[in-house]
Design a protein around this motif. Sequence first.
Motif, PDB file in Angstrom:
ATOM      1  N   MET A 122       0.838  -1.180   0.000  1.00  0.00           N
ATOM      2  CA  MET A 122       0.000   0.000   0.000  1.00  0.00           C
ATOM      3  C   MET A 122       0.882   1.242   0.000  1.00  0.00           C
ATOM      4  N   GLY A 123       0.341   2.303  -0.597  1.00  0.00           N
ATOM      5  CA  GLY A 123       1.040   3.578  -0.636  1.00  0.00           C
ATOM      6  C   GLY A 123       0.088   4.701  -0.296  1.00  0.00           C
ATOM      7  N   THR A 124       0.447   5.887  -0.727  1.00  0.00           N
ATOM      8  CA  THR A 124      -0.401   7.051  -0.493  1.00  0.00           C
ATOM      9  C   THR A 124      -1.425   7.149  -1.617  1.00  0.00           C
ATOM     10  N   ARG A 125      -2.704   7.130  -1.269  1.00  0.00           N
ATOM     11  CA  ARG A 125      -3.773   7.301  -2.255  1.00  0.00           C
ATOM     12  C   ARG A 125      -4.017   8.797  -2.413  1.00  0.00           C
ATOM     13  N   VAL A 126      -3.915   9.264  -3.636  1.00  0.00           N
ATOM     14  CA  VAL A 126      -4.135  10.677  -3.941  1.00  0.00           C
ATOM     15  C   VAL A 126      -5.364  10.759  -4.839  1.00  0.00           C
ATOM     16  N   ARG A 127      -6.382  11.457  -4.351  1.00  0.00           N
ATOM     17  CA  ARG A 127      -7.608  11.652  -5.134  1.00  0.00           C
ATOM     18  C   ARG A 127      -7.624  13.082  -5.640  1.00  0.00           C
ATOM     19  N   PHE A 128      -7.758  13.242  -6.952  1.00  0.00           N
ATOM     20  CA  PHE A 128      -7.798  14.553  -7.577  1.00  0.00           C
ATOM     21  C   PHE A 128      -9.240  14.938  -7.861  1.00  0.00           C
ATOM     22  N   GLU A 129      -9.628  16.090  -7.371  1.00  0.00           N
ATOM     23  CA  GLU A 129     -10.966  16.633  -7.594  1.00  0.00           C
ATOM     24  C   GLU A 129     -10.849  17.922  -8.396  1.00  0.00           C
ATOM     25  N   PRO A 130     -11.787  18.285  -9.201  1.00  0.00           N
ATOM     26  CA  PRO A 130     -13.109  17.692  -9.362  1.00  0.00           C
ATOM     27  C   PRO A 130     -13.144  16.519 -10.340  1.00  0.00           C
ATOM     28  N   GLN A 131     -12.003  16.079 -10.819  1.00  0.00           N
ATOM     29  CA  GLN A 131     -11.973  15.003 -11.809  1.00  0.00           C
ATOM     30  C   GLN A 131     -12.402  13.659 -11.238  1.00  0.00           C
ATOM     31  N   GLY A 132     -12.210  13.451  -9.925  1.00  0.00           N
ATOM     32  CA  GLY A 132     -12.563  12.176  -9.312  1.00  0.00           C
ATOM     33  C   GLY A 132     -11.591  11.068  -9.652  1.00  0.00           C
ATOM     34  N   ILE A 133     -10.378  11.426 -10.026  1.00  0.00           N
ATOM     35  CA  ILE A 133      -9.362  10.437 -10.395  1.00  0.00           C
ATOM     36  C   ILE A 133      -8.495  10.138  -9.185  1.00  0.00           C
ATOM     37  N   GLU A 134      -8.255   8.853  -8.941  1.00  0.00           N
ATOM     38  CA  GLU A 134      -7.434   8.435  -7.802  1.00  0.00           C
ATOM     39  C   GLU A 134      -6.236   7.651  -8.298  1.00  0.00           C
ATOM     40  N   ILE A 135      -5.093   7.895  -7.659  1.00  0.00           N
ATOM     41  CA  ILE A 135      -3.862   7.200  -8.007  1.00  0.00           C
ATOM     42  C   ILE A 135      -3.164   6.834  -6.714  1.00  0.00           C
ATOM     43  N   GLU A 136      -2.433   5.740  -6.716  1.00  0.00           N
ATOM     44  CA  GLU A 136      -1.672   5.337  -5.539  1.00  0.00           C
ATOM     45  C   GLU A 136      -0.189   5.515  -5.829  1.00  0.00           C
ATOM     46  N   MET A 137       0.490   6.207  -4.927  1.00  0.00           N
ATOM     47  CA  MET A 137       1.929   6.448  -5.069  1.00  0.00           C
ATOM     48  C   MET A 137       2.653   5.629  -4.005  1.00  0.00           C
ATOM     49  N   LYS A 138       3.578   4.779  -4.442  1.00  0.00           N
ATOM     50  CA  LYS A 138       4.301   3.925  -3.500  1.00  0.00           C
ATOM     51  C   LYS A 138       5.659   4.493  -3.125  1.00  0.00           C
ATOM     52  N   HIS A 139       6.014   5.617  -3.740  1.00  0.00           N
ATOM     53  CA  HIS A 139       7.269   6.279  -3.380  1.00  0.00           C
ATOM     54  C   HIS A 139       7.054   7.792  -3.437  1.00  0.00           C
ATOM     55  N   ALA A 140       7.981   8.537  -2.898  1.00  0.00           N
ATOM     56  CA  ALA A 140       7.842   9.992  -2.800  1.00  0.00           C
ATOM     57  C   ALA A 140       7.939  10.653  -4.170  1.00  0.00           C
ATOM     58  N   VAL A 141       6.920  11.428  -4.514  1.00  0.00           N
ATOM     59  CA  VAL A 141       6.900  12.226  -5.738  1.00  0.00           C
ATOM     60  C   VAL A 141       6.165  13.524  -5.449  1.00  0.00           C
ATOM     61  N   SER A 142       6.390  14.531  -6.276  1.00  0.00           N
ATOM     62  CA  SER A 142       5.648  15.778  -6.117  1.00  0.00           C
ATOM     63  C   SER A 142       4.195  15.559  -6.539  1.00  0.00           C
ATOM     64  N   LEU A 143       3.321  16.404  -6.021  1.00  0.00           N
ATOM     65  CA  LEU A 143       1.914  16.314  -6.438  1.00  0.00           C
ATOM     66  C   LEU A 143       1.778  16.625  -7.922  1.00  0.00           C
ATOM     67  N   LEU A 144       2.646  17.482  -8.442  1.00  0.00           N
ATOM     68  CA  LEU A 144       2.619  17.782  -9.877  1.00  0.00           C
ATOM     69  C   LEU A 144       2.925  16.526 -10.680  1.00  0.00           C
ATOM     70  N   ASP A 145       3.940  15.770 -10.268  1.00  0.00           N
ATOM     71  CA  ASP A 145       4.261  14.516 -10.966  1.00  0.00           C
ATOM     72  C   ASP A 145       3.139  13.488 -10.819  1.00  0.00           C
ATOM     73  N   ALA A 146       2.551  13.415  -9.624  1.00  0.00           N
ATOM     74  CA  ALA A 146       1.439  12.480  -9.408  1.00  0.00           C
ATOM     75  C   ALA A 146       0.267  12.844 -10.310  1.00  0.00           C
ATOM     76  N   ALA A 147      -0.020  14.143 -10.425  1.00  0.00           N
ATOM     77  CA  ALA A 147      -1.123  14.588 -11.291  1.00  0.00           C
ATOM     78  C   ALA A 147      -0.837  14.220 -12.740  1.00  0.00           C
ATOM     79  N   ARG A 148       0.376  14.437 -13.172  1.00  0.00           N
ATOM     80  CA  ARG A 148       0.737  14.099 -14.559  1.00  0.00           C
ATOM     81  C   ARG A 148       0.585  12.604 -14.809  1.00  0.00           C
ATOM     82  N   ARG A 149       1.026  11.787 -13.855  1.00  0.00           N
ATOM     83  CA  ARG A 149       0.884  10.328 -14.006  1.00  0.00           C
ATOM     84  C   ARG A 149      -0.573   9.905 -14.060  1.00  0.00           C
ATOM     85  N   ALA A 150      -1.435  10.653 -13.348  1.00  0.00           N
ATOM     86  CA  ALA A 150      -2.864  10.330 -13.322  1.00  0.00           C
ATOM     87  C   ALA A 150      -3.616  10.942 -14.505  1.00  0.00           C
ATOM     88  N   GLY A 151      -2.934  11.771 -15.295  1.00  0.00           N
ATOM     89  CA  GLY A 151      -3.590  12.414 -16.425  1.00  0.00           C
ATOM     90  C   GLY A 151      -4.439  13.609 -16.028  1.00  0.00           C
TER      91      GLY A 151
END
Length: 118
Positions: free
Chosen positions: A1-30
């Motif tokens: 398990m990692g950190t679950r990041v939910r992006f709103e208002p898109q309702g997209i959720e991504i799990e990050m298992k290592h440290a990344v910036s929120l900008l990188d997490a958003a890009r990975r989630a589209g």
Amino acid sequence: MGTRVRFEPQGIEIEMKHAVSLLDAARRAGVPVRTRCDGKAGCLMCKVDVEGDERLLTPPSQPEMRKLGVDSTQGLRLACQVRVSGQEGAITVTVPEDPLKALVRRQLAEQQNDDSLW
């Protein structure tokens, strides 16, 4: 398990298992997050509202604190500066609507309202 990041208002959720910036997490989630400075805390365009367990995030950096001022204590963070830890937990990130898109959306809604009067 990692950190679950939910992006709103898109309702997209991504799990990050290592440290990344929120900008990188958003890009990975589209999820589009506006930026012009390529992650150097220079443009303030990547400002997001973060809710959840603050222990899952890095504390505000000096450049981020200088740019945001008191806003950093109110949940606003720069997506390019804050990093998720990758530890188990969840946060919600609200990405504001692009101002140009918001303006166009409002103008179209006004136009539709005007058209319905005829």
